[in-house]
Design an enzyme around this catalytic site. Structure first.
Site, mmCIF file in Angstrom:
data_model
loop_
_atom_site.group_PDB
_atom_site.id
_atom_site.type_symbol
_atom_site.label_atom_id
_atom_site.label_comp_id
_atom_site.label_asym_id
_atom_site.label_seq_id
_atom_site.Cartn_x
_atom_site.Cartn_y
_atom_site.Cartn_z
ATOM 1 N N GLY A 110 6.627 -2.526 -6.423
ATOM 2 C CA GLY A 110 6.885 -1.542 -7.475
ATOM 3 C C GLY A 110 5.821 -0.458 -7.484
ATOM 4 O O GLY A 110 4.921 -0.474 -8.329
ATOM 5 N N TYR A 111 5.905 0.464 -6.533
ATOM 6 C CA TYR A 111 4.958 1.574 -6.441
ATOM 7 C C TYR A 111 5.623 2.897 -6.835
ATOM 8 O O TYR A 111 5.327 3.482 -7.862
ATOM 9 C CB TYR A 111 4.417 1.685 -5.006
ATOM 10 C CG TYR A 111 3.158 0.886 -4.718
ATOM 11 C CD1 TYR A 111 2.874 -0.285 -5.401
ATOM 12 C CD2 TYR A 111 2.276 1.299 -3.735
ATOM 13 C CE1 TYR A 111 1.737 -1.021 -5.117
ATOM 14 C CE2 TYR A 111 1.123 0.582 -3.438
ATOM 15 C CZ TYR A 111 0.862 -0.581 -4.132
ATOM 16 O OH TYR A 111 -0.276 -1.292 -3.843
ATOM 17 N N SER A 112 6.536 3.381 -5.988
ATOM 18 C CA SER A 112 7.109 4.718 -6.160
ATOM 19 C C SER A 112 7.895 4.841 -7.454
ATOM 20 O O SER A 112 8.511 3.879 -7.935
ATOM 21 C CB SER A 112 8.023 5.055 -4.979
ATOM 22 O OG SER A 112 7.295 5.146 -3.773
ATOM 23 N N ASN B 62 3.940 11.413 6.027
ATOM 24 C CA ASN B 62 3.058 11.793 7.132
ATOM 25 C C ASN B 62 2.206 13.007 6.797
ATOM 26 O O ASN B 62 1.104 13.161 7.321
ATOM 27 C CB ASN B 62 3.894 12.048 8.391
ATOM 28 C CG ASN B 62 4.391 10.757 9.024
ATOM 29 O OD1 ASN B 62 4.223 9.677 8.453
ATOM 30 N ND2 ASN B 62 4.994 10.851 10.191
ATOM 31 N N GLU B 63 2.713 13.885 5.924
ATOM 32 C CA GLU B 63 1.898 15.019 5.486
ATOM 33 C C GLU B 63 0.665 14.530 4.731
ATOM 34 O O GLU B 63 -0.449 15.039 4.940
ATOM 35 C CB GLU B 63 2.732 15.958 4.602
ATOM 36 C CG GLU B 63 3.780 16.765 5.344
ATOM 37 C CD GLU B 63 5.030 15.954 5.676
ATOM 38 O OE1 GLU B 63 5.124 14.792 5.219
ATOM 39 O OE2 GLU B 63 5.895 16.486 6.391
ATOM 40 N N GLU C 128 -0.286 -1.810 5.131
ATOM 41 C CA GLU C 128 1.122 -1.475 5.343
ATOM 42 C C GLU C 128 1.271 -0.445 6.454
ATOM 43 O O GLU C 128 2.135 -0.569 7.323
ATOM 44 C CB GLU C 128 1.734 -0.934 4.049
ATOM 45 C CG GLU C 128 3.198 -0.537 4.194
ATOM 46 C CD GLU C 128 3.757 0.123 2.944
ATOM 47 O OE1 GLU C 128 4.971 0.407 2.932
ATOM 48 O OE2 GLU C 128 2.994 0.377 1.999
#
Length: 398
Positions: A126-128, A384-385, A244
Site C-alpha cells: 500500500g504505497y501509491s 525512471n525519470e 525492489e
C-alpha cells in the site's frame, strides 16, 4: 572480476537444475502471465521452495536464508529463468520481509517471517495513491493514534493482487504538521481482513485483473503493527524500494527472453528468408544483447557489493532503469517478430469457455498482451525519470 565458474559452482548449478526438474510443477513451466494463473498456481513454487528452505536466498541465515553467496544466487536465478518458473511474489519475500527483519521488533519477526518464508501468507503493498505515485512523499492516507490503535483513512491505488492478500504494508501520514513531506510518515502492517478495508478491481486494457484501488475507512490497526519508529517510515520505504528496484532488473529472465526471440526470428520469415537474416532486425537484436550483457555485469558487481556487506544503494536505480528499458525493447521486438499473429484481438479466443484454437504459432499468443503489460515497468517501483534524479544527486553529486 573472474567470470568463470568454479567446479564447486558448476556442481551447485547441477544440484539446482536437478531440484527444479524434479520438483517444479510441469504445468506451470513458462507460464509468466498472472491472468492465466490461479492463486494456487502463483504460490505453488513458493511453497515447494519453502519446504526445501530455498524460498529466500537473499535473507540472512538467522531468519531462514540459504546462506548462498552472490554467485550462487545468480546461478539460482539463471536456472529458474531457463525453465520459466513463476518465482515467489516479491511483496513478502523481497519487499516487506527485509524491512521487518532489519527494523521490526522480535515479536514482528516471530509473527510474520515464517509465513512469508513458507508462502502461506500473501502480502500486498500500500504505497501509491491517486495523487502520490512517483511523488510518493505527497501521500495523504492518514493514521491517527487512538489509544492502542491507529485509525487509518485514505485511498491506495495499483495495489497488485490485493484481492488475494492476507496482509499489507502501508505508508500512512502520522504527523500532518511535519515540516517536510518526507517526514511524519509511518510504516504500518495491516491485516487485510480488518473491517473498513475495501478492495476494488481496476480492469486493464487487455481485460486482465491484477491491480486494485484499496479504500481505508476508519480501519483500526493495533499500534504494535507499527514497524520501527513512528514518523520514520520514509527511511524504511526507501530501504524497501532499493531492494525492489534491484529485483526489477530481471537480467536472467531477459536473457531467456532473447533466446526465445532468436528462436522466433529464425522461424518467422521476411521476403522468404528467416527474419534473423534481415540486417536491420539483426542489428536491433544484437544491440539489445550488448546492453543486456553490460547490465548483467553491473548486476554482478551489485551482488558482490551486497555479499561484502554493502546494501543496495543508488546503483539499484541504474539496474531499474536499464533493466526495464531492456524488457520493453525485448517485448517490442518479440511483437515485431510475430507480426500480424500478435494482433491483440487474437487473444480473446483463448478465454475460458472458448473452443477455438488461437490463430498462429503458440509463441505469438501472448506477445501483444505482454508488450502492453510491460509498458508499466518504467513507471512502477519509482518512475525512471525519478531514478535518473536519484543518480544525478547520489552518484554525480549534482
Amino acid at each position: 572480476m573472474n567470470l568463470e565458474f568454479t567446479p564447486e559452482e558448476n556442481a551447485f548449478r547441477a544440484e539446482v537444475r536437478a531440484f527444479i526438474e524434479a520438483n517444479h510443477p510441469k504445468h506451470l513451466e513458462g507460464m509468466g502471465n498472472r491472468e492465466d494463473m490461479s492463486p494456487e498456481d502463483m504460490t505453488a513454487w513458493h511453497k515447494i521452495l519453502g519446504k526445501k528452505g530455498w524460498s529466500a536466498p537473499a535473507w540472512p541465515t538467522e531468519y531462514g536464508g540459504t546462506g548462498w553467496d552472490s554467485t550462487q544466487r545468480y546461478i539460482w536465478s539463471e536456472e529458474n529463468a531457463r525453465v520459466g518458473t513463476f518465482m515467489p511474489l516479491p511483496f513478502g519475500i523481497s519487499m516487506v520481509a527485509p524491512v521487518i527483519y532489519s527494523f521490526g521488533n522480535d515479536e514482528q519477526k516471530k509473527r510474520h517471517l515464517p509465513g512469508i518464508l513458507s508462502g502461506d501468507v500473501w502480502w500486498c503493498q500500500g504505497y501509491s495513491e491517486p495523487g502520490a505515485g512517483s511523488d510518493l512523499a505527497s501521500l495523504k492516507t492518514t493514521a491517527v493514534r487512538d489509544g492502542d490503535h491507529y485509525v487509518l483513512n485514505g485511498q491506495k491505488t495499483w495495489t497488485t493482487l490485493a484481492q488475494y492478500a492476507d496482509w499489507g504494508f502501508f505508508l500512512c501520514r502520522t504527523d500532518p504538521d511535519a515540516p517536510k513531506p518526507q517526514q511524519g510518515i509511518s510504516f504500518i502492517l495491516v491485516d487485510m481482513k480488518t473491517p473498513g478495508i475495501e478492495v476494488k478491481p481496476i480492469k486493464l486494457i487487455d481485460g486482465g485483473y491484477e491491480v486494485n484501488e484499496t479504500w481505508l475507512t476508519d480501519v483500526r490497526v493495533p499500534v504494535e503493527n507499527l514497524v520501527g519508529v513512528e514518523n520514520q517510515g520514509w527511511t524504511y520505504a526507501k530501504f524497501l524500494l532499493a531492494h525492489e528496484r534491484s529485483g526489477i532488473a530481471g537480467v536472467a529472465r531477459s536473457k531467456r527472453g532473447v533466446e526465445k526471440l532468436r528462436e522466433i526470428a529464425a522461424n518467422e520469415t521476411l521476403d522468404g528468408a528467416p527474419l534473423m537474416q534481415d540486417l536491420d532486425f539483426a542489428r536491433k537484436v544484437s544491440q539489445l544483447e550488448i546492453d543486456l550483457a553490460a547490465l548483467e555485469i553491473t548486476e554482478l558487481r551489485t551482488l558482490a557489493g551486497e555479499q561484502a556487506g554493502k546494501g543496495p544503494g543508488p546503483e539499484s536505480s541504474i539496474l531499474k532503469i536499464k533493466g526495464t528499458e531492456i524488457q520493453q525493447r525485448l517485448t517490442e521486438l518479440t511483437l515485431e517478430a510475430v507480426g500480424s499473429y500478435g494482433t491483440p484481438m487474437y487473444g480473446s479466443i483463448t478465454d475460458a469457455g472458448s473452443n477455438e484454437y488461437p490463430i498462429g504459432p503458440d509463441y505469438a499468443q501472448h506477445s501483444a498482451a505482454t508488450y502492453f503489460n510491460m509498458r508499466k515497468t518504467s513507471i512502477y517501483g519509482g518512475s525512471n525519470e525519478i531514478q535518473r534524479n536519484i543518480i544525478t544527486k547520489m552518484i554525480l553529486g549534482l
